[in-house]
Design an enzyme around this catalytic site. Sequence first.
Site, PDB file in Angstrom:
ATOM      1  N   TYR A 165     -15.065 -16.216   9.379  1.00 28.86           N
ATOM      2  CA  TYR A 165     -15.703 -16.279  10.701  1.00 28.86           C
ATOM      3  C   TYR A 165     -16.526 -15.019  10.893  1.00 28.86           C
ATOM      4  CZ  TYR A 165     -16.221 -16.655  15.793  1.00 28.86           C
ATOM      5  OH  TYR A 165     -16.730 -16.744  17.072  1.00 28.86           O
TER       6      TYR A 165
ATOM      7  N   ASP B 150     -18.234  -7.859   6.487  1.00 32.26           N
ATOM      8  CA  ASP B 150     -17.939  -8.037   7.899  1.00 32.26           C
ATOM      9  C   ASP B 150     -16.571  -7.409   8.160  1.00 32.26           C
ATOM     10  OD1 ASP B 150     -17.373  -8.754  10.454  1.00 32.26           O
ATOM     11  OD2 ASP B 150     -17.844 -10.884  10.221  1.00 32.26           O
TER      12      ASP B 150
ATOM     13  N   LYS C 279     -14.440  -5.165  17.597  1.00 30.43           N
ATOM     14  CA  LYS C 279     -13.014  -5.009  17.899  1.00 30.43           C
ATOM     15  C   LYS C 279     -12.585  -3.529  18.034  1.00 30.43           C
ATOM     16  CE  LYS C 279     -12.156  -9.717  16.829  1.00 30.43           C
ATOM     17  NZ  LYS C 279     -12.740 -10.560  15.809  1.00 30.43           N
TER      18      LYS C 279
HETATM   19  C1  PLP Z   1     -14.078 -11.417  15.943  1.00 29.88           C
HETATM   20  C2  PLP Z   1     -14.965 -11.463  14.752  1.00 29.88           C
HETATM   21  C3  PLP Z   1     -16.359 -11.572  14.872  1.00 29.88           C
HETATM   22  C4  PLP Z   1     -17.034 -11.810  16.175  1.00 29.88           C
HETATM   23  O1  PLP Z   1     -16.863 -10.769  17.067  1.00 29.88           O
HETATM   24  P1  PLP Z   1     -17.057 -11.047  18.652  1.00 29.88           P
HETATM   25  O2  PLP Z   1     -16.905  -9.705  19.258  1.00 29.88           O
HETATM   26  O3  PLP Z   1     -16.004 -12.037  19.017  1.00 29.88           O
HETATM   27  O4  PLP Z   1     -18.428 -11.611  18.818  1.00 29.88           O
HETATM   28  C5  PLP Z   1     -17.125 -11.466  13.731  1.00 29.88           C
HETATM   29  N1  PLP Z   1     -16.555 -11.286  12.528  1.00 29.88           N
HETATM   30  C6  PLP Z   1     -15.218 -11.202  12.364  1.00 29.88           C
HETATM   31  C7  PLP Z   1     -14.650 -10.956  11.008  1.00 29.88           C
HETATM   32  C8  PLP Z   1     -14.378 -11.305  13.479  1.00 29.88           C
HETATM   33  O5  PLP Z   1     -13.057 -11.263  13.313  1.00 29.88           O
END
Ligand code: PLP
Length: 424
Positions: free
Chosen positions: A144, A239, A267
């Site tokens: 994701y 990511d 985060k």
């Molecule tokens: C949570 C998450 C996102 C998206 O971040 P948001 O602040 O919810 O837009 C992207 N990549 C990873 C790996 C994530 O866990």
Amino acid sequence: MNTNTSQLYFDKASTLIPGGVNSPVRACHNVDSTPLFIFKGQGSHLMDVDGNTYIDFILSWGPMILGHSHPLVTAAIQEAAARGASYGAPCPDEVTLAEEITAALPSVEMLRMVNSGTEATMSALRLARAVTGRDKLIKFTGCYHGHADSFLAAAGSGVATLAIPGTPGVPAHVVADTLLAPYNDLEQTEELFRTHGDQIAAVIVEPVAANMGLVLPKAGFLEGLRALCTKHGALLIFDEVITGFRLAFAGAQGRFGIVPDLTTFGKIVGGGLPVGAFGGKKEYMQRIAPSGDVYQAGTLSGNPLAMAAGLATLRILKSADYEALEQRSATFANELRNILEGKGVPIQMPTIASMFCPYFCEEPVTCFADTQKADARLFTTFYKHMRDQGILLAPSAYETGMISFVHSEMDFERTLNAASQVSF
Ligand SMILES: *Cc1c(COP(=O)(O)O)cnc(C)c1O
């Protein structure tokens, strides 16, 4: 447990907000439950609007690695708030936070702050496309990367939880440039490069996949991606929205010793406030406007409250004992697995750093297809039992459990006691 007040809020919310929530997985649909409305968070605990207290293993889906309302983070936010919520002009903490992040991760020579992980990944992709002059992207099934169009092909997190294959509203021609391979499958990734090598701008990967439960990279997988990208002139994007400052202070890249071209954060870097960032080689980052020609902007980017929260969090984490937390987390996760094994259900319990994930299946999980073999009904039974005992697990079999530096031995003991009383 009496959750009537939460139910009242949820009923009203459902008339005003789609599904009653502002992010899908929170609705607890998939675990046959309705959401708890939270009144306050303190350390490892959350209190709902009915006055029930829970040990929290969601931690706002990752950011609260220091626990809720850490006194130093709260003080930093309060101090910043007293000086105004937003200026629309640069402030010193933006520079200091950028300095902290670039010092922690040497591959990030320069970075740009944004407001969410989604913004970070979509901006990193735009930059990778500009740098390479190519359009295609490789992503891995079940990973994701936020909800930007290009990434919503076979995604994890809420997309996986709700079993949405992709989503309406995303033009077919946009995801046509998104090529998919199974996580941990170097051969299929290589095959994609063989067929489309000169069109691939980037490979984006969660170095530890934490949005389809918790899937660890096999030995050689990340190294292999690095080599393929280098060979074919594509950029490797890590990511690290979850893994950054969680897997280690230097992130997954520090822990595994791999140098990506671009990295995305979210985060933890915001300490609970809405922050994301993307960064990498100076040569690439200087393509971003106004030093370069790639447009990227944000009214609230570098927001002073958010920078203060992120900075306070990283300053504490810099001297935090990640190894001790990992030891404690592993011991806890192993005991949890033993308890569930003793119940006669199939169980896998991958764990790394301060994350763990119960999968109710026989075989180790190495890719998204494996996660689909886990028994969702067993997870639902477990989730509901635990919540009723005052333990909050992520309300989905596709989300990882999170542990903070302030979870106590007593928290673990209470959690294990509650687990030992579940019947399937
Ligand atoms: C949570 C998450 C996102 C998206 O971040 P948001 O602040 O919810 O837009 C992207 N990549 C990873 C790996 C994530 O866990």
